[in-house]
Design a protein around this motif. Structure first.
Motif, short mmCIF file in Angstrom:
data_model
loop_
_atom_site.label_atom_id
_atom_site.label_comp_id
_atom_site.label_asym_id
_atom_site.label_seq_id
_atom_site.Cartn_x
_atom_site.Cartn_y
_atom_site.Cartn_z
N UNK A 1 0.65 -1.71 0.14
CA UNK A 1 0.23 0.01 0.33
C UNK A 1 1.25 1.32 0.03
N UNK A 2 0.77 2.63 -0.71
CA UNK A 2 1.17 3.62 -0.92
C UNK A 2 1.59 4.13 0.80
N UNK A 3 0.48 4.20 1.42
CA UNK A 3 0.36 4.23 2.76
C UNK A 3 1.03 4.21 3.20
N UNK A 4 2.17 2.94 3.46
CA UNK A 4 3.09 1.63 3.78
C UNK A 4 4.00 2.42 3.08
N UNK A 5 4.48 1.97 2.09
CA UNK A 5 6.18 2.17 1.06
C UNK A 5 5.81 3.36 1.30
N UNK A 6 5.77 4.30 1.40
CA UNK A 6 6.27 6.23 2.04
C UNK A 6 6.82 6.13 2.96
N UNK A 7 6.18 5.77 3.83
CA UNK A 7 7.11 5.96 5.30
C UNK A 7 7.95 5.90 4.99
N UNK A 8 9.28 5.99 6.26
CA UNK A 8 10.43 6.09 6.91
C UNK A 8 10.99 6.31 7.93
N UNK A 9 11.33 5.68 8.92
CA UNK A 9 11.87 5.81 10.43
C UNK A 9 11.21 7.04 10.65
N UNK A 10 11.46 8.30 9.74
CA UNK A 10 11.26 9.66 10.16
C UNK A 10 9.89 10.08 11.07
N UNK A 11 8.91 9.16 10.18
CA UNK A 11 7.48 8.72 10.27
C UNK A 11 7.49 9.04 12.23
N UNK A 12 8.70 8.16 12.83
CA UNK A 12 8.63 7.46 14.46
C UNK A 12 9.09 8.94 15.51
N UNK A 13 9.69 10.08 14.53
CA UNK A 13 10.50 10.98 14.65
C UNK A 13 9.16 12.19 15.85
N UNK A 14 10.23 12.50 17.10
CA UNK A 14 9.39 13.35 17.54
C UNK A 14 8.63 14.57 17.04
N UNK A 15 7.52 15.00 17.38
CA UNK A 15 6.70 16.26 16.84
C UNK A 15 7.59 18.15 16.87
N UNK A 16 6.94 18.63 16.36
CA UNK A 16 7.33 20.09 16.82
C UNK A 16 6.62 20.26 18.53
N UNK A 17 5.78 20.06 18.81
CA UNK A 17 5.58 19.74 20.40
C UNK A 17 6.64 19.45 21.77
N UNK A 18 6.80 17.94 21.10
CA UNK A 18 7.79 16.82 21.44
C UNK A 18 8.63 16.19 22.15
N UNK A 19 9.78 17.84 22.38
CA UNK A 19 10.47 18.33 22.30
C UNK A 19 11.68 17.68 23.48
N UNK A 20 10.07 18.05 24.39
CA UNK A 20 10.91 17.78 25.84
C UNK A 20 11.35 16.36 26.39
N UNK A 21 12.34 16.36 27.44
CA UNK A 21 12.94 15.05 27.45
C UNK A 21 11.57 14.16 28.08
N UNK A 22 10.46 14.58 28.99
CA UNK A 22 8.86 14.95 29.22
C UNK A 22 8.33 13.81 28.37
N UNK A 23 8.57 14.03 26.91
CA UNK A 23 7.45 13.42 26.15
C UNK A 23 7.56 11.78 26.33
N UNK A 24 6.67 11.29 26.26
CA UNK A 24 7.00 9.43 26.29
C UNK A 24 7.77 8.99 24.81
N UNK A 25 8.17 8.37 24.62
CA UNK A 25 9.15 7.30 24.28
C UNK A 25 8.85 5.98 24.58
N UNK A 26 9.20 5.02 23.52
CA UNK A 26 8.72 4.36 23.18
C UNK A 26 10.22 2.98 23.32
N UNK A 27 10.15 2.27 24.55
CA UNK A 27 11.10 1.17 24.86
C UNK A 27 11.74 1.33 23.58
N UNK A 28 13.27 0.85 23.02
CA UNK A 28 13.87 0.34 22.04
C UNK A 28 13.47 -0.94 21.89
#
Length: 641
Positions: free
Chosen positions: A440-467
């Motif tokens: 599906x185009x939706x999945x083929x276009x998505x890269x790792x960067x689609x999981x990066x923090x957004x503009x309001x998520x720069x704080x250390x307190x913003x949730x992050x998934x375990x590696x």
């Protein structure tokens, strides 16, 4: 009695001396302050102006307006600054509203803002409700002014203050901006308001230490007020706050009916900015089941997002990048929101940028406008964002580039689908957003960067998934080698941007860098080396690893001193500021930035000193507290001939 008189005289003398010793720009500010003038008994004639040619003495003007409102059938003659006679009278205009008519032998015009001078309480309150509606306030807005109008008419000073309060809203801004843009070219000051009250009206008043608190304590009330004002226009305005899914999801919880959501989605499909498009999908997805009409419109919007061309210099992604850059740059220059945390400031600046993007759609030369913005405002936006890393180390300014901005939108769509209990029901929208379809185009276009923090998520307190364990194994293997490679550096960079990575990973990287005598990137070109160091600096910031930041500086110095390497001092300033995000304590951050940049200032050649000086001066303009550290470097640059 004598003591009181002496004190009054002393205060007047202080004020007079103050005016004599202050620089001219501060004198002007003080002289424009009526309370200051009164306190030092400084006489200054004030005028009420209309356009460029018409000015009335303030005291005569207000006295005459009061007179005609007290007796609506009366007239008053007033002379302007040029001694031309004008007639003031009351006139009934549309909807039975009473306006002040100002007329001369050559021209006449009406002004509706003087209703607070009416002696009739019912009329004052009726007009007040209409003004609230016109300027985007909810029916219960500006309650303190309403209470005064219920009891009495305004004083002259109160009318001026009220007139200022009602024009600091998004609706009032749009009205004035469109009027000016239709007649002449606009500049940055026309595009970006400099009043904090405007941004409080746009996205809420109050301070919050976390994003979730901001959502519940501030934004929830703003969204509610928008819908109280107007369920159609207000919902569109509410989507200006779609820079984070928390806020668009809140909008979806405010009880909009299925038909209202369809109408809103159709407007977003045809006229919405890119954040509004993803925002309306997030707001409406939980209620899409059983509504074929809503699902069809959302499917069209999702396909629009998928089809966005990040290479299109005239496209909506390019426009949003330019709009964010100019708003952030101007807010940095005017220091309007200097006391706001970066994430709340970005809520305001991204909201206003979305408003500008909507205005530009279909009418502006986006390619030329965006190029002009990035040329004149891009540098300040970029440096401001890097300086923000000291407080919020996880979001970087290049993430508004059209390519990465599209990844942000795709990632939010993926997250919105993932939050649905039971997933999407059968239909075109499910086919388009099928997370399991590899092709599906939706999945083929998505890269790792689609999981990066957004503009309001720069704080250390913003949730992050375990590696994930499999990624951690790869990272551990790469960091176990005796020599740091490009592959292992990239693994650390990507992991730190996406997951919660343990501090020991950074320490292992530092150990390998030191073992290589800070020359692990010998095989790379200068450009590749700079990119790699930028990434490593970003990892130091996101991981808050001071030792990794110092290692990045050592590597940068090693290659800067290499006579065969191409030197790039401006790029090294960026690497410095990015690395400095590793330091939580302000003084340690300031020392690190000061030492590194001063080192550059004392080693730069005359040929490239001008560019470095521009960067350092702008850094000090954005963060004045750095002047104590960078003064020596600026002096060194100024001495270069």
């Amino acid at each position: 009695m004598t003591d009181g008189l002496c004190e009054d005289i002393a205060e007047v003398q202080k004020g007079t001396v103050l005016l004599g010793i202050l620089p001219m720009f501060l004198r002007k500010e003080l002289v424009q302050d009526r309370k200051f003038r009164q306190s030092v008994r400084f006489g200054a004639e004030e005028f009420i102006t209309y356009g460029c040619q018409i000015a009335f003495p303030r005291s005569d003007f207000f006295a005459s307006v009061r007179a005609v409102f007290s007796e609506p059938s009366s007239h008053a003659e007033v002379f302007d600054k040029e001694n031309r006679p004008w007639t003031f009278s009351c006139d009934e205009i549309s909807d039975g509203r009473i306006a002040l008519k100002i007329s001369s032998a050559e021209e006449s015009f009406c002004a509706v803002e003087f209703f607070p001078f009416s002696p009739n309480s019912e009329q004052r309150l009726s007009e007040f409700s209409k003004v609230l509606r016109e300027h985007g306030f909810p029916p219960d807005g500006l309650a303190s002014w309403r209470e005064i109008l219920r009891d009495r008419s305004f004083t002259d000073d109160e009318l001026e203050k009220f007139s200022q309060d009602i024009v600091k809203t998004p609706q009032a801004f749009l009205k004035g901006f469109r009027k000016k843009a239709s007649k002449e070219d606009v500049d940055a000051t026309d595009m970006v308001p400099s009043d904090i009250e405007y941004y409080e009206s746009l996205c809420g008043r109050g301070c919050s230490s976390t994003l979730s608190d901001l959502s519940s304590e501030v934004v929830a009330q703003v969204l509610s007020d928008y819908l109280k004002w107007d369920t159609v226009e207000g919902a569109r305005m509410a989507l200006l706050l779609s820079s984070h899914p928390l806020f668009s999801e809140q909008l979806g919880e405010l009880g909009l009916s299925e038909q209202q959501l369809i109408v809103l989605a159709e407007w977003c499909r045809d006229h919405g900015d890119v954040f509004a498009k993803v925002g309306v999908v997030e707001a409406a997805l939980p209620t899409v089941a059983g509504s074929r009409g809503l699902g069809e419109v959302l499917d069209e919007i999702v396909k629009q997002i998928i089809a966005l061309d990040q290479e299109d210099k005239s496209g909506p992604l390019q426009m949003m990048m330019g709009a964010v850059a100019i708003v952030e740059s101007e807010i940095s220059r005017t220091r309007t929101l200097r006391d706001w945390s970066p994430f709340k400031r970005r809520l305001a600046t991204f909201a206003h940028a979305a408003l500008l993007a909507r205005e530009a759609a279909g009418g502006a030369d986006v390619k030329s406008l965006s190029a002009w913005i990035m040329q004149h405002h891009g540098m300040r936006f970029y440096l401001q964002s890097l300086l923000d890393l000291q407080a919020e180390p996880r979001w970087f300014p290049e993430q508004i580039h059209p390519d990465l901005l599209k990844q942000e939108l795709l990632g939010r769509l993926s997250n919105a689908v993932g939050k649905l209990k039971g997933g999407l029901g059968e239909g075109p929208l499910r086919d388009t957003l099928d997370l399991q379809s590899v092709e599906a185009p939706f999945n083929t276009l998505r890269r790792l960067e689609s999981h990066c923090p957004g503009p309001l998520e720069g704080s250390e307190a913003s949730p992050r998934n375990p590696i994930p364990s499999e990624i951690e194994e790869i990272l551990d293997h790469n960091l176990s080698e005796e020599k740091l490679t490009v592959k292992s550096v990239l693994a650390l960079i990507n992991s730190s941007g996406l997951f919660l990575v343990q501090d020991e990973k950074a320490e292992r990287a530092v150990k390998i860098i030191r073992a290589s005598n800070f020359r692990f990137a010998d095989q790379l070109s200068s450009g590749e080396r700079i990119n790699l160091l930028n990434g490593l600096a970003g990892a130091a910031s996101r991981l808050r690893s001071e030792s990794l930041a110092r290692s990045v500086r050592a590597v940068s110095r090693t290659y800067r001193d290499d006579s065969e390497a191409e030197r790039s001092y401006s790029e090294e300033v960026i690497i410095c500021l990015r690395s400095a995000g590793a330091f939580r304590e302000f003084q340690a951050w300031k020392d690190f930035v000061g030492e590194w940049i001063n080192e550059l200032c004392f080693s730069v050649s005359a040929e490239v000193s001008g560019e470095l000086r521009t960067s350092v001066e702008m850094i000090c303009s954005i963060e004045p507290r750095l002047r104590t550290e960078l003064g020596k470097g600026l002096a060194a640059l100024a001495s270069i001939r």
